[in-house]
Design a protein around this motif. Structure first.
Motif: not given
Length: 306
Positions: A64-67, A261-262, A267-269
């Protein structure tokens, strides 16, 4: 690197704590993925796995914090970069505009308030050395000319005295400009390339220095203008530009730039991070078919009859 920049922007350019925080989060994330990959068999065999609950809960808590950091960094780099650079250039223009405005304001005061009364009373004294009213005006603020000097004024030297006191007043006002202009030059040389080259590690620090410099210059010029202007309500008037860069305010940025979009990119990451887990084979899930080739040999015999 991306999560590091997100922390760096949030912490106003504190490289040490930003790097420590980012490294800790990323290491924990990779550790959890590696553990999930290694325990995939155990997790798949049990319908309810305590290990799976613990590891996946930790992964979600850290992701969550990384996202959040990824989305913030991508918003700054992709959508807000040009506007942030434009804001920096506007604020740097303020430094020069403030100097120009100060010069114009004290010049207007000298020409409209200080010079006319000085010139009129000096001319009166040059024509009549015993003019006590004119001497009283010039011996008080803002002129404070000594009685000895006033007694030496004549029609032959009055113009030189007028120029002398006007130039002296001009120098008093301009004395504050030396330090202001010098500070501006140091800033342009040190931090100007930061905005031009988008030096990410120094962006927040450069903005903080720029805001502090604008405030410091304004206070310097305001005090000096008030000190050398004898009018009771005189003050240096200049609109301070308080618009923030918002590098450390992601929610404000997202209010202006849609972060959807970001978030998708973030999420792709995560999908790429979890790829080793998904690709890890599970024993018992695949069947290996073996074929046995049986060879049958047929004896073919032939004869030749004579």
């Amino acid at each position: 690197m991306v999560s590091f920049l997100g922390v760096l922007y949030l912490l106003n350019g504190d490289i040490f704590f930003s790097s420590m925080s980012a490294v800790t989060l990323v290491v924990l994330l990779y550790f959890l993925v590696d553990q999930l990959r290694k325990k995939k068999n155990q997790i798949r065999k049990n319908r309810f796995s305590y290990v799976a609950v613990v590891y996946w809960s930790l992964y979600v808590a850290i992701s969550i914090p990384i996202t959040f950091l990824l989305a913030h960094t991508l918003t700054v780099e992709i959508k807000a970069k040009k506007d942030i650079q434009g804001l920096a250039y506007e604020k740097m223009d303020i430094l020069n505009d403030m100097v120009l405005s100060y010069t114009q304001q004290y010049g207007a005061y000298i020409s409209a308030e200080y010079e006319p009364e000085l010139k009129a009373n000096l001319i009166l004294i040059s024509n009549n050395p015993n003019n006590s009213a004119a001497k009283t005006v010039l011996s008080n603020e803002p002129y404070e000319i000594s009685s000895t000097t006033l007694n030496n004024i004549s029609s032959t030297n009055v113009n030189s005295y007028i120029r002398k006191y006007i130039n002296g007043k001009d120098k008093l006002f301009a004395s504050a400009l030396d330090s202001v202009i010098r500070r501006n030059e140091v800033f342009f040389e040190t931090y100007g390339p930061v905005f031009d080259n988008w030096s990410r590690l120094r962006l927040s620090v450069a903005f903080n220095e720029l805001d502090n410099l604008i405030e410091e210059n304004y206070k310097t010029l305001y005090r000096n203008f008030e000190k050398h202007n004898h009018l009771s309500n005189a003050e240096f008037r200049f609109p301070i530009y308080n618009k923030e860069h918002k590098l450390n305010k992601p929610f404000s940025l997202w209010g202006r730039y849609n972060p959807l979009f970001m978030i998708v990119l973030a999420l792709v990451f995560h999908a790429l991070i979890l790829l080793p887990y998904f690709l890890e084979p599970v024993s018992g899930m695949y069947k290996q078919h073996t074929t046995t080739t049986e060879k049958s040999s047929t004896d073919i015999s032939g004869g030749i009859e004579l």
